[in-house]
Design an enzyme around this catalytic site. Structure first.
Site, PDB file in Angstrom:
ATOM      1  N   PRO A  16      -1.058   7.790  -2.058  1.00 46.05           N
ATOM      2  CA  PRO A  16      -1.030   9.227  -1.825  1.00 46.05           C
ATOM      3  C   PRO A  16      -1.265  10.319  -2.880  1.00 46.05           C
ATOM      4  O   PRO A  16      -1.247  11.494  -2.627  1.00 46.05           O
ATOM      5  CB  PRO A  16       0.354   9.380  -0.944  1.00 46.05           C
TER       6      PRO A  16
ATOM      7  N   CYS B  16       2.551  -2.845  -6.710  1.00 47.02           N
ATOM      8  CA  CYS B  16       3.747  -2.752  -6.567  1.00 47.02           C
ATOM      9  C   CYS B  16       4.542  -4.013  -5.752  1.00 47.02           C
ATOM     10  O   CYS B  16       5.198  -3.868  -4.691  1.00 47.02           O
ATOM     11  CB  CYS B  16       4.109  -1.298  -5.647  1.00 47.02           C
TER      12      CYS B  16
END
Length: 475
Positions: free
Chosen positions: A300, A416
């Site tokens: 984002p 991640c």
């Protein structure tokens, strides 16, 4: 999660906590139900996650605002909502042992209430009678009031022992099946526990890693270069400068959305591990020109904003690529005022000049196993079968990054997730003209980085999300 092993010859072990005795009492129906607003918000959050696959961390703030909860009431709602989502598989194992009906056959609102009640009984200091009573009242006031007696009976059985007693009864023996035991005890699907064990390589490190996933993550802020100095931000929010990120601040308490520097874009919420990944991508040694960068999977937009702020100080530009239109819009809002061009395009073929970029950051889509502490419901949404498709996408994106970077330029591959298939597995099958360089010197002062050349951070070791970094130079 693999189903728990039921050992009928061993009842729940009492460990000092007084639970109800005798046959379950039916709740009184003569008084009107008293609905606690904090628990109602938590119940509404569980319903949203179950019914429409809502993201808990994105949905809860709106529910709190709608209910006008703040302070201690909001904190209680948050703990109960996030905790019930995080421990869902474990709660279901205990509830199934206490129910004569299959949980899959229960009405959704009743199952939500049972999970919320079981979480209070097993994971909080709320007295048993209060946890049962308020949950029964929620059912009586809801769409299935006739299930109040069933709810009462099940929860009284749950409250007959504490969590340790239920784990002893339902989990495999620790010395026979450590993965199975820890999966139930720490509420992780077995495949995730196995993946973390494989990545850690040390059985003694597994339980601390799983326990760290079950603790809510602290709030980390990033002071964007050119906007606000880190020490100035720390003083403004009464926070602490981060241990390793030169731009990070630990926020001890409070709503970051109310911080002026966050509202005007000089700072933002960003995990310290993510900051370290972006800083490493921006500072890896490079020969020649260093002014044109790319973020190949930008949504984002947190890393794109930090890179854009660094480039603004040196007169460079960043191309940020994001395939999903609404996430591309999020990136545009996040990087407003920075030298960043946002492209709504597929990173595998972004339609931009190949071989022209000095640095390419690829923060690849992944299982997200490194951020389970921030996304309470995520561990129960992913499946082992998701990994193969994500690895294929990661490799295709890395192939694209290799085409986009110029000879001598740097590619930073980031996920991640500590899953070996998504980290070392992808890097082990990288394009031939990408050579690994040691990433550890780019994280100065950070301990326990292993033998290199790649880096794997961990919540229990570093207090960050479990970020993986490989730095590659195009030969």
């Amino acid at each position: 999660m693999t189903g728990p092993r039921h050992r009928p010859d061993r009842g729940p072990k009492h460990t000092g906590r007084k639970g109800p005795t005798g046959p379950p009492r039916r709740p009184s129906t003569t008084r009107p139900p008293e609905v606690d607003p904090s628990r109602q918000v938590a119940l509404d959050l569980l319903a949203a996650v179950r019914e429409r696959s809502a993201y808990a961390n994105l949905t809860l703030p709106g529910l709190l605002a709608e209910a006008r909860l703040s302070g201690r009431d909001a904190a209680l709602a948050t703990e109960l909502a996030y905790g019930s989502c995080r421990m869902l598989g474990q709660l279901d194992a205990v509830l199934q042992a206490c129910s004569d009906r299959e949980l899959a056959d229960l009405d959704g609102p009743v199952l939500d209430a049972l999970r919320l009640g079981a979480y209070q009984l097993l994971h909080t200091r709320i007295p048993s009678h209060a946890a049962v009573s308020v949950t029964v009242d929620l059912v009586r006031a809801g769409s299935r009031p006739g299930a109040a007696g069933f709810t009462n009976a099940v929860l009284r059985k749950v409250g007959a022992a504490d969590l340790a007693g239920w784990v002893e009864r339902l989990a495999p023996a620790r010395d026979e099946d450590l993965i199975g035991y820890l999966s139930l005890a720490t509420a992780h699907p077995r495949w995730i526990t196995t993946a973390l064990a494989d990545s850690l390589g040390d059985a003694n490190d597994l339980e601390p890693a799983l326990a760290a996933d079950d603790r809510p993550a602290g709030v980390h802020l990033v002071a964007r270069p050119g906007g606000i100095d880190r020490d100035e931000l720390a003083a403004e929010v009464d926070g602490t400068p981060a241990r390793w990120s030169p731009y990070g601040v630990y926020l001890p308490q409070g709503d970051p959305g109310r911080i002026e520097a966050v509202r005007d874009g000089r700072a933002a919420v960003q995990d310290e591990g993510s900051q370290l990944m972006a800083v490493a991508a921006a500072t890896a040694p490079l020969d020649g020109r260093d002014e044109r960068w790319m973020d190949l999977a930008a949504g984002p937009g947190g890393k794109a904003a930090l890179l854009g702020a660094l480039l603004a100080e040196r007169g460079g530009e960043l191309d940020a690529v994001e395939i999903t239109p609404h996430r591309a819009d999020l990136v545009r809002r996040t990087v407003r005022g920075l030298p960043v061009r946002v492209h709504t395009a597929d990173g595998r073929d972004p339609g931009l000049p190949e071989g022209e970029y000095d640095r390419v950051l690829l923060d690849a889509p992944c299982t997200g196993l490194g951020a389970l502490r921030r996304r309470p419901e995520a561990r129960w949404r992913r499946d082992r079968g998701d990994v193969a498709g994500l690895v294929r996408l990661q490799r295709e994106l890395l192939d694209s990054a290799a085409r986009m970077v110029r000879p001598g330029g740097i590619v930073a591959y980031v996920t991640c997730s500590p899953h070996l298939s998504e980290t070392e597995g992808v890097i082990g099958r990288r394009p031939r003209d990408l050579e690994l360089i040691d990433a550890r010197p780019l994280l100065p002062g950070v301990p326990q980085l292993g033998d290199g050349p790649t880096v794997q951070l961990w919540p229990h070791r570093h207090g960050t999300d479990a970020m993986f970094l490989a730095l590659l130079r195009r030969a």
